[in-house]
Write a protein that holds these residues in place. Structure first.
Motif, PDB file in Angstrom:
ATOM      1  N   LEU A   1       0.817  -1.218   0.000  1.00  0.00           N
ATOM      2  CA  LEU A   1       0.000   0.000   0.000  1.00  0.00           C
ATOM      3  C   LEU A   1       0.852   1.271   0.000  1.00  0.00           C
ATOM      4  N   SER A   2       2.154   1.116  -0.112  1.00  0.00           N
ATOM      5  CA  SER A   2       3.097   2.253  -0.083  1.00  0.00           C
ATOM      6  C   SER A   2       2.996   3.032   1.224  1.00  0.00           C
TER       7      SER A   2
ATOM      8  N   LYS B   1       7.203   8.643  -4.285  1.00  0.00           N
ATOM      9  CA  LYS B   1       6.997   9.791  -3.381  1.00  0.00           C
ATOM     10  C   LYS B   1       6.171  10.853  -4.094  1.00  0.00           C
ATOM     11  N   GLY B   2       5.685  11.836  -3.300  1.00  0.00           N
ATOM     12  CA  GLY B   2       5.060  13.039  -3.842  1.00  0.00           C
ATOM     13  C   GLY B   2       3.897  12.767  -4.769  1.00  0.00           C
ATOM     14  N   GLU B   3       3.849  13.500  -5.870  1.00  0.00           N
ATOM     15  CA  GLU B   3       2.713  13.434  -6.791  1.00  0.00           C
ATOM     16  C   GLU B   3       2.594  12.044  -7.440  1.00  0.00           C
ATOM     17  N   ALA B   4       3.747  11.418  -7.712  1.00  0.00           N
ATOM     18  CA  ALA B   4       3.704  10.072  -8.322  1.00  0.00           C
ATOM     19  C   ALA B   4       3.003   9.095  -7.382  1.00  0.00           C
ATOM     20  N   LEU B   5       3.281   9.220  -6.086  1.00  0.00           N
ATOM     21  CA  LEU B   5       2.644   8.349  -5.094  1.00  0.00           C
ATOM     22  C   LEU B   5       1.149   8.663  -5.012  1.00  0.00           C
ATOM     23  N   ARG B   6       0.812   9.950  -5.011  1.00  0.00           N
ATOM     24  CA  ARG B   6      -0.597  10.359  -4.932  1.00  0.00           C
ATOM     25  C   ARG B   6      -1.388   9.788  -6.113  1.00  0.00           C
ATOM     26  N   GLN B   7      -0.819   9.884  -7.288  1.00  0.00           N
ATOM     27  CA  GLN B   7      -1.497   9.360  -8.476  1.00  0.00           C
ATOM     28  C   GLN B   7      -1.637   7.837  -8.409  1.00  0.00           C
ATOM     29  N   HIS B   8      -0.584   7.192  -7.905  1.00  0.00           N
ATOM     30  CA  HIS B   8      -0.608   5.730  -7.806  1.00  0.00           C
ATOM     31  C   HIS B   8      -1.736   5.249  -6.893  1.00  0.00           C
TER      32      HIS B   8
END
Ligand SMILES: Nc1ncnc2c1ncn2[C@@H]1O[C@H](COP(=O)(O)OP(=O)(O)OP(=O)(O)O)[C@@H](O)[C@H]1O
Ligand code: SF4
Ligand SMILES: [Mg+2]
Length: 325
Positions: free
Chosen positions: A59-60, A80-87
């Protein structure tokens, strides 16, 4: 199995936690696991074997010490950051106790639609309609939308938890003991709902569960964990009669008819489970295994494929034996 779409692939994932005296606690050891679209994979094992640690990394919410987690073609192990949010659009979680997971001051409609608003998938003016649809999807009355979480039963709250997880149409839903806080009869209806929705939405589900009878009923495959290692992965229709690993067999021999409770001692295994601070060299199960051989004290057996969807990590089963079959 190879024709199905692989949505999550865990490759050589290890998680060590620093402990006192410069030591390390080995919570997950070289985990390899795959999850396919439309399948339910149950992760079972005794308390402390590393199930939640693994799920938190999927689940990161935590980061592996080593290894890769490939989700829909992307390595998410260190996002991290936006990449994680999108994922996070792709993978959602149903919590064990929704009473703790929800903000008690928020109405159900706001709880349900929060992820949709966060990802810009609906406008504020659409909240009422969408909340009603989501409630109906989990077989609750639409007018629950204006209630607060404390005005609902545990089973109803868990249905809201499922609706919230499914709201943004994820590819994968993770459930860490999502029904264990509920009464047995309510548990059954919530599981039935989850299975129905999974079929309709073709999602993959990772489900941590303590009830082996439930595992065999609701999942397609089960991964059995012992002391941070996956020792067997098997199709659910083989759980009762086709398990190979001595640990899986001991679990099943002890409990299958009794509705397993992992918090109780397993009578068929005499010694205590070793500490993850002191994992032995070789097979993690060696001290409790009545078939232990010399090689078991030297080499940790790796998972080998015995049949389609069935892998076992035990020196009793070698590649040569498999090829003989
Ligand atoms: N953040 C942490 N720091 C140190 N040790 C941890 C941490 N998280 C988990 N552990 C340890 O890792 C091991 C595995 O814990 P984990 O929570 O993954 O087990 P589990 O299989 O989910 O158990 P349960 O069935 O009781 O929920 C345990 O020994 C635990 O104490
Ligand atoms: S590898 Fe050896 S000790 Fe481990 S489960 Fe198999 S037989 Fe037992
Ligand atoms: Mg846990």
């Amino acid at each position: 199995m190879s024709e199905r779409e692989l949505v999550l692939s865990v490759k050589n994932v290890t998680r060590r936690f620093p402990a006192s005296g410069g030591r390390f606690l080995l919570a997950n050891n070289n985990i390899n696991l795959e999850l396919y679209r439309g399948e339910t994979l149950c992760i079972v094992g005794e308390s402390g074997c590393g199930k939640s640690t693994l799920m938190r990394m999927l689940l990161s919410l935590d980061t592996p010490s080593e290894g890769e987690i490939i989700c829909l073609g992307q390595n998410i192990a260190h996002l991290k950051g936006e990449a994680l949010r999108q994922h996070r659009r792709h993978i959602q979680m149903v919590f064990q106790d929704p009473a703790l997971a929800f903000n008690p001051k928020m109405k159900i409609k706001d709880i349900l639609c929060e992820p949709l608003l966060n990802f810009g998938m609906i406008k504020k003016s659409e909240v009422d309609t969408r909340a009603r649809q989501l409630l109906e999807m989990v077989e609750l009355p639409g007018d629950f939308a204006d209630r607060y979480p404390h005005n609902m039963s545990g089973g109803q709250r868990q249905r809201v938890g499922i609706a919230r997880a499914l709201a943004i149409e994820p590819d994968i839903v993770m459930c860490d003991e999502a029904t264990s806080a509920l009464d047995v009869s309510v548990q059954k209806t919530v599981i039935e709902l989850l299975v129905k929705l999974q079929k309709e939405h073709n999602i993959a589900i990772g489900f941590i569960c303590h009830d082996m009878a439930l595992v065999s009923q609701m999942s397609h495959r089960a991964a059995v964990m012992y002391l941070g290692n996956i020792v067997e992965i098997l199709p659910s229709d083989r759980i009762k009669d086709g398990a190979l690993h001595p640990y899986t067999k001991a679990l099943l021999g002890a409990i299958f008819d009794l509705n397993m409770d992992f918090s109780k001692k397993i009578d068929s295994i005499e010694s205590e489970i070793p500490s993850p601070l002191d994992v032995p060299v070789g097979c993690p199960f060696q001290d409790r295994c009545d078939q232990c051989m010399e090689i078991c004290k030297k080499e940790n057996p790796q998972l080998i494929k015995m049949a389609d969807g069935h892998e076992v990590a035990c020196h009793l089963y070698t590649k040569a034996e498999k090829e003989d079959k």
